[in-house]
Design a protein around this motif. Structure first.
Motif, PDB file in Angstrom:
ATOM      1  N   LEU A  22      -0.333   0.494  13.040  1.00  0.00           N
ATOM      2  CA  LEU A  22      -0.821  -0.033  11.763  1.00  0.00           C
ATOM      3  C   LEU A  22       0.300  -0.734  11.006  1.00  0.00           C
ATOM      4  CD1 LEU A  22      -3.078  -0.318   9.675  1.00  0.00           C
ATOM      5  CD2 LEU A  22      -2.324   1.831   8.677  1.00  0.00           C
ATOM      6  N   ILE A  23       1.516  -0.182  11.072  1.00  0.00           N
ATOM      7  CA  ILE A  23       2.646  -0.813  10.383  1.00  0.00           C
ATOM      8  C   ILE A  23       2.857  -2.216  10.918  1.00  0.00           C
ATOM      9  CG2 ILE A  23       5.121  -0.659   9.937  1.00  0.00           C
ATOM     10  CD1 ILE A  23       4.867   2.374  10.168  1.00  0.00           C
ATOM     11  N   TYR A  24       2.834  -2.338  12.255  1.00  0.00           N
ATOM     12  CA  TYR A  24       3.056  -3.665  12.839  1.00  0.00           C
ATOM     13  C   TYR A  24       1.911  -4.618  12.523  1.00  0.00           C
ATOM     14  CZ  TYR A  24       3.533  -7.473  16.096  1.00  0.00           C
ATOM     15  OH  TYR A  24       3.634  -8.730  16.623  1.00  0.00           O
ATOM     16  N   PHE A  25       0.677  -4.209  12.833  1.00  0.00           N
ATOM     17  CA  PHE A  25      -0.453  -5.113  12.650  1.00  0.00           C
ATOM     18  C   PHE A  25      -0.718  -5.394  11.170  1.00  0.00           C
ATOM     19  CE2 PHE A  25      -1.649  -3.660  17.005  1.00  0.00           C
ATOM     20  CZ  PHE A  25      -1.675  -4.916  17.589  1.00  0.00           C
ATOM     21  N   GLY A  26      -0.408  -4.437  10.295  1.00  0.00           N
ATOM     22  CA  GLY A  26      -0.585  -4.670   8.866  1.00  0.00           C
ATOM     23  C   GLY A  26       0.365  -5.735   8.348  1.00  0.00           C
ATOM     24  N   TYR A  27       1.661  -5.593   8.682  1.00  0.00           N
ATOM     25  CA  TYR A  27       2.621  -6.603   8.250  1.00  0.00           C
ATOM     26  C   TYR A  27       2.352  -7.937   8.933  1.00  0.00           C
ATOM     27  CZ  TYR A  27       5.562  -3.389   5.611  1.00  0.00           C
ATOM     28  OH  TYR A  27       6.037  -2.516   4.658  1.00  0.00           O
ATOM     29  N   GLU A  28       1.915  -7.895  10.182  1.00  0.00           N
ATOM     30  CA  GLU A  28       1.611  -9.137  10.888  1.00  0.00           C
ATOM     31  C   GLU A  28       0.429  -9.856  10.245  1.00  0.00           C
ATOM     32  OE1 GLU A  28       1.178 -10.063  15.534  1.00  0.00           O
ATOM     33  OE2 GLU A  28      -0.701  -9.575  14.538  1.00  0.00           O
ATOM     34  N   LEU A  29      -0.562  -9.108   9.791  1.00  0.00           N
ATOM     35  CA  LEU A  29      -1.718  -9.717   9.135  1.00  0.00           C
ATOM     36  C   LEU A  29      -1.284 -10.471   7.874  1.00  0.00           C
ATOM     37  CD1 LEU A  29      -4.829 -10.023   8.945  1.00  0.00           C
ATOM     38  CD2 LEU A  29      -4.838  -7.934   7.566  1.00  0.00           C
ATOM     39  N   SER A  83      -9.934 -19.703  -3.479  1.00  0.00           N
ATOM     40  CA  SER A  83      -9.828 -19.057  -4.785  1.00  0.00           C
ATOM     41  C   SER A  83      -8.504 -18.338  -4.912  1.00  0.00           C
ATOM     42  CB  SER A  83     -10.988 -18.062  -4.970  1.00  0.00           C
ATOM     43  OG  SER A  83     -10.801 -17.269  -6.112  1.00  0.00           O
ATOM     44  N   ASP A  84      -7.773 -18.650  -5.978  1.00  0.00           N
ATOM     45  CA  ASP A  84      -6.523 -17.936  -6.252  1.00  0.00           C
ATOM     46  C   ASP A  84      -6.786 -16.468  -6.561  1.00  0.00           C
ATOM     47  OD1 ASP A  84      -5.040 -20.203  -5.858  1.00  0.00           O
ATOM     48  OD2 ASP A  84      -4.922 -20.727  -7.986  1.00  0.00           O
ATOM     49  N   ILE A  85      -7.948 -16.188  -7.169  1.00  0.00           N
ATOM     50  CA  ILE A  85      -8.275 -14.797  -7.502  1.00  0.00           C
ATOM     51  C   ILE A  85      -8.379 -13.966  -6.235  1.00  0.00           C
ATOM     52  CG2 ILE A  85     -10.027 -13.294  -8.511  1.00  0.00           C
ATOM     53  CD1 ILE A  85     -10.672 -15.500 -10.482  1.00  0.00           C
ATOM     54  N   LEU A  86      -9.030 -14.508  -5.201  1.00  0.00           N
ATOM     55  CA  LEU A  86      -9.139 -13.786  -3.927  1.00  0.00           C
ATOM     56  C   LEU A  86      -7.776 -13.600  -3.283  1.00  0.00           C
ATOM     57  CD1 LEU A  86     -12.345 -15.402  -2.352  1.00  0.00           C
ATOM     58  CD2 LEU A  86     -12.100 -13.111  -3.322  1.00  0.00           C
ATOM     59  N   PHE A  87      -6.912 -14.622  -3.402  1.00  0.00           N
ATOM     60  CA  PHE A  87      -5.585 -14.525  -2.799  1.00  0.00           C
ATOM     61  C   PHE A  87      -4.771 -13.420  -3.459  1.00  0.00           C
ATOM     62  CE2 PHE A  87      -1.088 -15.728  -2.672  1.00  0.00           C
ATOM     63  CZ  PHE A  87      -0.900 -15.790  -1.297  1.00  0.00           C
ATOM     64  N   TYR A  88      -4.758 -13.421  -4.789  1.00  0.00           N
ATOM     65  CA  TYR A  88      -3.998 -12.391  -5.501  1.00  0.00           C
ATOM     66  C   TYR A  88      -4.619 -11.009  -5.291  1.00  0.00           C
ATOM     67  CZ  TYR A  88      -1.676 -16.254  -7.896  1.00  0.00           C
ATOM     68  OH  TYR A  88      -0.955 -17.376  -8.176  1.00  0.00           O
ATOM     69  N   SER A  89      -5.937 -10.972  -5.168  1.00  0.00           N
ATOM     70  CA  SER A  89      -6.607  -9.691  -4.914  1.00  0.00           C
ATOM     71  C   SER A  89      -6.196  -9.139  -3.558  1.00  0.00           C
ATOM     72  CB  SER A  89      -8.126  -9.861  -4.971  1.00  0.00           C
ATOM     73  OG  SER A  89      -8.547 -10.300  -6.247  1.00  0.00           O
ATOM     74  N   PHE A  90      -6.095 -10.033  -2.561  1.00  0.00           N
ATOM     75  CA  PHE A  90      -5.669  -9.584  -1.237  1.00  0.00           C
ATOM     76  C   PHE A  90      -4.240  -9.064  -1.275  1.00  0.00           C
ATOM     77  CE2 PHE A  90      -3.274 -10.638   2.603  1.00  0.00           C
ATOM     78  CZ  PHE A  90      -3.917  -9.808   3.519  1.00  0.00           C
ATOM     79  N   LEU A  91      -3.335  -9.789  -1.945  1.00  0.00           N
ATOM     80  CA  LEU A  91      -1.951  -9.329  -2.041  1.00  0.00           C
ATOM     81  C   LEU A  91      -1.865  -7.990  -2.766  1.00  0.00           C
ATOM     82  CD1 LEU A  91       0.093 -12.563  -2.879  1.00  0.00           C
ATOM     83  CD2 LEU A  91      -0.157 -11.418  -0.688  1.00  0.00           C
ATOM     84  N   GLY A  92      -2.667  -7.841  -3.825  1.00  0.00           N
ATOM     85  CA  GLY A  92      -2.684  -6.575  -4.548  1.00  0.00           C
ATOM     86  C   GLY A  92      -3.193  -5.434  -3.687  1.00  0.00           C
ATOM     87  N   LEU A  93      -4.245  -5.715  -2.905  1.00  0.00           N
ATOM     88  CA  LEU A  93      -4.783  -4.699  -2.002  1.00  0.00           C
ATOM     89  C   LEU A  93      -3.765  -4.314  -0.944  1.00  0.00           C
ATOM     90  CD1 LEU A  93      -7.168  -2.999  -0.968  1.00  0.00           C
ATOM     91  CD2 LEU A  93      -7.903  -4.999   0.352  1.00  0.00           C
ATOM     92  N   ALA A  94      -3.091  -5.324  -0.358  1.00  0.00           N
ATOM     93  CA  ALA A  94      -2.080  -5.046   0.661  1.00  0.00           C
ATOM     94  C   ALA A  94      -0.929  -4.227   0.080  1.00  0.00           C
ATOM     95  CB  ALA A  94      -1.558  -6.359   1.251  1.00  0.00           C
ATOM     96  N   ALA A 124       1.788   1.021  -0.628  1.00  0.00           N
ATOM     97  CA  ALA A 124       2.324   2.071  -1.499  1.00  0.00           C
ATOM     98  C   ALA A 124       1.665   3.415  -1.207  1.00  0.00           C
ATOM     99  CB  ALA A 124       2.107   1.675  -2.962  1.00  0.00           C
ATOM    100  N   ILE A 125       0.354   3.422  -0.971  1.00  0.00           N
ATOM    101  CA  ILE A 125      -0.359   4.672  -0.672  1.00  0.00           C
ATOM    102  C   ILE A 125       0.201   5.320   0.588  1.00  0.00           C
ATOM    103  CG2 ILE A 125      -2.576   5.579   0.138  1.00  0.00           C
ATOM    104  CD1 ILE A 125      -3.932   3.638  -1.792  1.00  0.00           C
TER     105      ILE A 125
END
Length: 489
Positions: A66-73, A166-177, A182-183
């Motif tokens: 998950l660490i690899y594929f998450g950062y790769e995504l 949409s910039d909102i979707l982009f920032y939402s994705f970065l916030g989710l990632a 952090a979790i």
């Protein structure tokens, strides 16, 4: 249409007026691809050496996926190009839109990101997985890993299609990632372990690997459906409405350089490449999570690492944005020079912009005081150095600017407008201060090094009116030469 689309793409490439420039860029990219392939291969060997003595190395390997594929995504979304094709002429011909969409998606599979995990995991697969697992289990597990690469590929494409709208979707994705990272980082929920259990389940039930190709098919048709919905000439020709209007007229009241400062901020907000550069600089605030690590047991982060991290995190905007000063304005530089805008205003606005962002990034980086209280004064010292010294180094290097920047291109892995000046900038801006701190610390101690760093920064800030006048004269001397080079680039 009996011809294959690959044929038309090849003919378009051969007839392109910029073929030689593209070949030079591709040569640089091929060099980096070979370099990172070798790095990945040796990292794979190192990973194998670290896991071979464990009781269950395959299970541990699965927990790291998950660490690899998450950062790769995230990297795919930031760096990977979307599949493109000059399909407009074909919309007037008897060619099915699904055929064009399939070509674009199939073409996207030829990407370095789809090869990198194979190189990285090859040593582990050969030396540990193959001898350890039964043949049926091994091939099922290996197939799951292989198909997961393409799940990530098509998932990244779809997310990037949507976030580009949409910039909102982009920032939402970065916030989710960032939230999910952090979790997992603070062990609130063991996301890596949960993802690893999916592959552990494949090891226990090899035929469960069929869920991965099913996911690929679903994501493939999801992307195809999205592309098909955009294959209309009226959709292509209509102008996209701005999601929001930005009013920066209040900046005109910030001194005599406010007019140019307003233009600078508008240029960042309204164009893709400077806007992406600014957003990418924000991501470097998380750089401390990578380097401010200790082994526990009361061990503190070395002060040299805090200086290095502070140099990056407080000055990253100046480094990434300032490296192309004044080339950001290259496409309209002749018009700018003909307007009622003095060169001094251009220099002042750029200095003020970099100084303010350095201060803001310093305040944002204070969250790392949770790791080490020394961040408060170490980051302050390097922030002062970035404002009072590195800003003038950037202006000095900008005197050799020769290539105008295409504002509507992506920022990541884009070498348009990159010359020798940009490649050499890292030495005086990053490695120079780090080497100076190391030398002063070795000779006189850390406290003396901090005093020198802070003093140099404060002196540069106090003398900024004189330095701005000096660089104004230098840029005026080179004005016509810059206009000539920008027109030729």
């Amino acid at each position: 249409m009996k011809r294959n689309f690959f044929y038309f793409a090849w003919r378009e490439f051969l007839r392109s007026a910029s073929k030689n420039k593209n070949m030079a860029t591709k040569g640089v990219l091929i060099f980096f691809a070979i370099y990172f392939s070798l790095v990945a291969f040796f990292m794979g060997f190192q990973l194998t050496e670290n896991l071979k003595d464990l009781e269950n190395p395959v299970q541990t390997f699965n927990s790291l996926l998950l660490i690899y594929f998450g950062y790769e995504l995230v990297l795919r979304i930031m760096i990977q190009n979307l599949p493109t094709f000059g399909f407009q002429p074909f919309l007037l011909l008897p060619v099915k839109r699904t055929r064009i969409a399939r070509y674009m998606l199939n073409k996207s599979l030829l990407h370095f990101f789809n090869v990198m995990p194979l190189i990285l995991g090859l040593p582990f697969v050969i030396r540990i997985a193959a001898p350890t697992l039964a043949p049926t289990v091994f091939w099922g597990w290996l197939a799951a890993l292989f198909f997961m690469i393409f799940v990530n590929h098509f998932l990244a494409l779809y997310i990037k299609w949507r976030t580009n709208e949409s910039d909102i979707l982009f920032y939402s994705f970065l916030g989710l990632a960032a939230g999910l990272t952090a979790i997992d980082y603070f062990n609130i929920v063991d996301l890596t372990g949960g993802f690893g259990k999916l592959f552990d389940f494949v090891v226990a039930n090899p035929y469960a690997a069929v869920i991965f190709p099913l996911a690929i098919v679903a994501l493939y048709f999801l992307n195809q459906s999205y592309i098909n919905s955009r294959f209309y000439l009226d959709e292509l020709s209509k102008k996209k409405k701005q999601g929001s209007a930005h009013d920066f007229s209040w900046l005109n009241n910030v001194g005599d350089y406010g007019k140019m400062l307003s233009l600078e901020v508008k240029m960042i907000m309204r164009n893709k490449r400077p806007k992406n550069t600014a957003m990418m600089s924000v991501l470097f605030l998380f750089y401390g999570l990578l380097i401010y690590k200790t082994d526990g047991a009361g061990e503190e982060v070395p002060e040299f690492i805090l200086v290095l991290g502070g140099m990056f995190m407080t000055g990253v905007f100046s480094m990434m944005y300032g490296q192309f000063f004044p080339a950001w304005h290259g496409k309209y530089y002749p018009l700018l020079m003909a307007q009622n805008v003095r060169m001094k205003q251009v220099i002042q606005s750029a200095f003020f912009l970099m100084a303010v962002t350095n201060v803001v990034y310093y305040l944002l980086s204070l969250g790392y005081m949770y790791i080490s209280p020394k961040v408060l004064y170490i980051h302050l010292v390097v922030m002062l150095y970035n404002v009072g010294v590195n800003s003038w180094v950037i202006f000095a290097l900008g005197l050799n600017s020769k290539k105008a920047i295409e504002l509507n291109q992506r920022a990541a892995f884009n070498y348009q407008g990159v010359g020798a000046t940009q490649w050499l900038m890292s030495f005086p801006v990053i490695f120079g201060p780090v080497a100076l701190f190391g030398l002063l610390s070795w000779a006189f101690g850390n406290i003396a090094a901090y005093v020198v760093f802070g003093s140099l920064g404060i002196i540069g800030i106090i003398l900024h009116p004189r330095l701005i006048d000096y660089f104004t004269g230098q840029y005026l001397k080179r004005k016509h030469r810059m206009i000539y080079h920008y027109k030729s680039s």
